[in-house]
Design an enzyme around this catalytic site. Sequence first.
Site, PDB file in Angstrom:
ATOM      1  N   GLN A  48       0.833  -1.203   0.000  1.00 19.39           N
ATOM      2  CA  GLN A  48       0.000   0.000   0.000  1.00 19.39           C
ATOM      3  C   GLN A  48       0.872   1.260   0.000  1.00 19.39           C
ATOM      4  O   GLN A  48       1.707   1.454   0.880  1.00 19.39           O
ATOM      5  CB  GLN A  48      -0.922   0.021   1.213  1.00 19.39           C
TER       6      GLN A  48
ATOM      7  N   GLN B  83      -0.152  -0.238  -5.776  1.00 16.91           N
ATOM      8  CA  GLN B  83      -1.261  -0.637  -4.909  1.00 16.91           C
ATOM      9  C   GLN B  83      -1.804   0.577  -4.163  1.00 16.91           C
ATOM     10  O   GLN B  83      -1.040   1.353  -3.585  1.00 16.91           O
ATOM     11  CB  GLN B  83      -0.808  -1.701  -3.908  1.00 16.91           C
ATOM     12  N   ASP B  84      -3.138   0.749  -4.203  1.00 20.43           N
ATOM     13  CA  ASP B  84      -3.825   1.826  -3.464  1.00 20.43           C
ATOM     14  C   ASP B  84      -3.422   3.221  -3.938  1.00 20.43           C
ATOM     15  O   ASP B  84      -3.180   4.120  -3.132  1.00 20.43           O
ATOM     16  CB  ASP B  84      -3.556   1.698  -1.957  1.00 20.43           C
TER      17      ASP B  84
ATOM     18  N   ASP C  49      -6.328  -2.771  -6.135  1.00 23.14           N
ATOM     19  CA  ASP C  49      -7.275  -1.905  -5.411  1.00 23.14           C
ATOM     20  C   ASP C  49      -6.926  -0.431  -5.579  1.00 23.14           C
ATOM     21  O   ASP C  49      -7.007   0.354  -4.638  1.00 23.14           O
ATOM     22  CB  ASP C  49      -7.271  -2.242  -3.911  1.00 23.14           C
TER      23      ASP C  49
ATOM     24  N   ARG D 297     -13.251  -5.599  -6.247  1.00 21.31           N
ATOM     25  CA  ARG D 297     -13.531  -6.601  -5.221  1.00 21.31           C
ATOM     26  C   ARG D 297     -14.059  -5.891  -3.979  1.00 21.31           C
ATOM     27  O   ARG D 297     -13.747  -4.708  -3.744  1.00 21.31           O
ATOM     28  CB  ARG D 297     -12.299  -7.445  -4.899  1.00 21.31           C
TER      29      ARG D 297
END
Length: 543
Positions: free
Chosen positions: A336, A358-359, A380, A448
């Site tokens: 993250q 990520q993120d 994500d 998701r």
Amino acid sequence: MHPFLTILLSLSVAQLCIVNSLASSQHSPSYTHCEGTLYPELCASTLSTIQDLHKKSLPEIICTVVNKTADEVRASSANCSAYLHYRSLDRRQQLAINDCVELLDGTLDELSVAVSDLESKPNSHVNDVLTVLSASMTNQYTCLDGFSNIKGENIGRYIKGRLHHVSHLVSNSLAMVKKITPKTNGRQMREGEEPFEGYGKMHQGFPQWVRPGDRRLLQAPSTNPTQIIPDLTVAKDGSGNFTTVTAAVAAAPDKSKKRFVIYIKAGAYLENVEVGKSKTNIMFIGDGIGKTVIKASRNVVDGWTTFRSATLAVVGNGFIARDITIENAAGPSKHQAVALRVGSDLSTFFRCSFIGYQDTLYTHSLRQFYRECDIYGTIDYIFGNAAVVFQNCNLYARKPNPNQSNIYTAQGREDPNQNTGISIQKCKVTAASDLASNVSSVKTYLGRPWKEYSRTVFMQSYLDSLIDPAGWLPWNGTFALSTLYYGEYLNTGPGSSTANRVKWPGYRVITSATEANQFTVSSFIQGDQWISLANVPFTTGLN
């Protein structure tokens, strides 16, 4: 004799008292107001402490509950602050607690706004109240998320009970607020208009809350941003007022009711920037995507919380940015690592790019609007629990680490009464250049469910061939598969076929025009119409 009378005659006095109590409770104000809440026992016990309950209006009752919630928030904040003195805490735990203190402080502000709006023409402020209460609940869960994956003594388990109690009180307040019939555009809100309400009308391609002067600033030619007279200028070469963005933000006035423009000249600004809650109505204007770049590399592997890893964090309401790149350069192995985190109500991003893995983009809370932006990431990489609209944007999936999948979205709605979700309309969903040559090597999904009531819609967008036929990925087993809302409507492109999509109870291919209309500009953000910018075709409804 009637069978029911026979049953009554056979009951004891004590049993008759219980029957009578249950019958009368169904007509009590407490029962009426608590009906439909997720935590009815807590609701009833809270309302039982309110004097002269039967004489009070519903908005007055909600105000009392919100004020009681604020008392609990103050107690939780004091509890968190006390842990800061523990010598055994490591840096990551201290950061997580500091995040909680900041988030709880934001919750108090949001609860205060809710009370103020409920006391002043509550029917006209239903959307605003739902928005700030939704954000205040999100803050509690963000606090707890900061303690995930921390090794050793986990302080989070000691504060969890208090934070859940606050969230449950807010949840009950949200359920009661939804019983107030809102007025929208001079009429009463129709049944079925609940999802994603709260944005207001659209004008000249932007939400109406973007004022005429701000629309002119957003639409000024990017080839000559100096046509705009800034309040402050940031320049790496020393030709402006400051050489860092952080210094310019610090020099901006607090609680400004007027637009305050900070022009950031072309260059790479290697810093983490925070636009705090006191810095309202700030606008960043750059020289263009890839020219004006704010860049840093905080990440969770190096001991930062996800919340605190952001290269640019924006909390002050009414923030606007255009023609800027925000990047977190930590790389795919650092997990993250947020480029932009936004908890700014009525914030707008136009012709910006957000780069990470990520993120990348943390749409944390409140109301946000993105127009003609580029978002790059892997896992994500658009996540959070704001009420957010992406219009005419490009979503680029990058090459992740080996054995990793790409997931465009992870929406974090915790409660069915929160008015939050992600709407992606008329966007291009495709691969970045580093993945485009070998898209078959990586599985890529639309989203998701990060939280139980995750809500995301892709509509009228171009979905490229990298999208897995299943479309969506479970988070963990069957978690949230029946409570989420994931929808697809009239998308195009080689990845848009829904023939082999997931069969989850909460997923649907939207075929009804009535249902789909809830997620168009006119209903999703109660817009009148969208006006094309930069020669991009745009329609307001389903046509």
